[in-house]
Write a protein that holds these residues in place. Structure first.
Motif, PDB file in Angstrom:
ATOM      1  N   LYS A 133      64.271  53.486  93.043  1.00 30.09           N
ATOM      2  CA  LYS A 133      65.050  53.109  94.228  1.00 30.09           C
ATOM      3  C   LYS A 133      66.219  54.066  94.478  1.00 30.09           C
ATOM      4  N   TYR A 174      57.706  52.650  78.815  1.00 22.22           N
ATOM      5  CA  TYR A 174      58.269  51.828  79.875  1.00 22.22           C
ATOM      6  C   TYR A 174      57.207  50.876  80.417  1.00 22.22           C
ATOM      7  N   GLN A 219      58.682  56.233  86.198  1.00 17.64           N
ATOM      8  CA  GLN A 219      59.752  56.578  85.265  1.00 17.64           C
ATOM      9  C   GLN A 219      59.272  57.592  84.233  1.00 17.64           C
ATOM     10  N   GLU A 268      69.340  54.907  82.979  1.00 16.88           N
ATOM     11  CA  GLU A 268      68.278  54.207  83.691  1.00 16.88           C
ATOM     12  C   GLU A 268      68.382  54.446  85.190  1.00 16.88           C
ATOM     13  N   LYS A 269      69.585  54.637  85.674  1.00 12.93           N
ATOM     14  CA  LYS A 269      69.788  54.909  87.096  1.00 12.93           C
ATOM     15  C   LYS A 269      69.118  56.215  87.499  1.00 12.93           C
ATOM     16  N   ASP A 306      65.504  55.410  88.124  1.00 11.47           N
ATOM     17  CA  ASP A 306      65.223  54.305  89.039  1.00 11.47           C
ATOM     18  C   ASP A 306      64.561  54.821  90.325  1.00 11.47           C
TER      19      ASP A 306
END
Length: 324
Positions: A127, A214, A222, A121-122, A125
């Motif tokens: 961010k 998602y 994503q 998931e990182k 991400d």
């Protein structure tokens, strides 16, 4: 004179008449309504029974079709991918069961599965784009140039593809000199994990979409990141298929739907939205074979699919009858 008894009798009579009127009126009004409600309820109940029976029949037919296709699969895919090395790429939220079933059919088709890359998931991400950019700038070779429009995921995926797949059949199974550094650095950053001999480059890739699209504010970003990965591995190797299950509704976070809407990428990358079914696993093998011939297609039952499976063309011309 009108005495008290008369008043009492009159008052009782009035209230009695009112009571009888109310009862009669209510009964007259309720009976048709109750009859209609009961009739409607019975119709709904009977329709529900009929729909359940239809559903049971369809499920039985589907189970029969699945069993038939699964039984024929080893025969219909035999030898289709002999000599090809396939890398499996799992997106966050993808199904391990689907991946295992697809891997079995790839084995039956003669392919060698080199290993598995599992994105975290990182990695997706929004961010964390700065981390991706920093790693790419640190690891990319001098001659790796990106378009001005390339996103952080476009650049990261291009670097990963260069390390893990190749367009040269002769280089399949050999490591890229930069592969070890790229993989270890991405793993140390918590962006992915690997299993198997991923350092020995593959020629083809199968990427597994999440079971559910998602959601949330970053859902489309994503999904777009996964499309970038599929596209980069297709360009870096001899072909890529993005596989998953068809969504009941098209959502912004569905990477298969998003890829199909990307006209340029959909010309190169194939999708299969029935990977959870026996017919879909056959479609994945056929799609990879189609990729080897330089073609791509969108297959399955969901929106944007052109056919359930690719139409295979013979590698050699079919002999014509004499005199024709």
């Amino acid at each position: 004179m009108i005495d008290f008894r008369y008043h009492l009798v009159s008052t009782v009579a009035i209230f009695l008449a009112l009571a009888v009127g109310i009862v009669l009126g209510t009964t007259l009004l309720q009976d048709p309504a109750l009859d209609l409600a009961k009739k409607t309820s019975d119709e709904i109940y009977n329709a529900n029974i009929g729909l359940r029976a239809d559903l049971d029949t369809l499920r039985g037919r589907e189970a029969g079709n699945d069993a038939f296709i699964a039984g024929l699969t080893p025969e219909v895919v035999a030898g289709d991918l002999t000599g090809q090395r396939v890398l499996l790429i799992e997106a966050p939220g993808s199904s391990g069961t689907v991946r295992e079933n697809v891997q079995q059919v790839l084995d039956q088709a003669g392919a060698e599965v080199t290993g598995r890359v599992t994105l975290t998931e990182k990695f997706l991400d929004p961010k964390g784009k700065g981390v991706l950019d920093g790693l790419v700038n640190q690891l990319k070779p001098v001659n790796m140039i990106f378009p001005d429009t390339a996103t952080s995921w476009d650049r990261a995926a291009t670097l990963l593809a260069a390390a893990l797949v190749t367009t040269d059949q002769a280089q399949g199974g050999t490591p890229n000199t930069a592969t070890a550094d790229v993989i270890s650095t991405f793993e140390a950053g918590g962006l992915l994990s690997t299993e198997g001999e991923v350092d020995k480059r593959a020629t083809l890739a199968v990427m597994f979409a999440p079971e559910k699209a998602y959601d949330g504010d970053g859902a489309e970003v994503q999904a777009g990141a996964l499309v970038s990965v599929a596209n980069a591995f297709d360009v870096g190797g001899k072909g890529t298929v993005l596989a998953g299950a068809a969504a009941t509704t098209v959502l912004p976070g569905d990477p298969i739907a998003l890829l199909r809407d990307e006209s340029e990428i959909s010309k190169r990358v194939s999708t299969v939205d029935t990977a959870d079914m026996p017919v879909g696993r056959v479609a994945i093998v056929y799609s990879l074979r189609e990729q080897l011939s330089g073609r791509a297609g969108q297959y399955g039952v969901g929106k944007g699919a052109s056919a359930p499976v690719p139409v295979l063309t013979s590698a050699t011309p079919t002999p014509t009858e004499s005199g024709s």
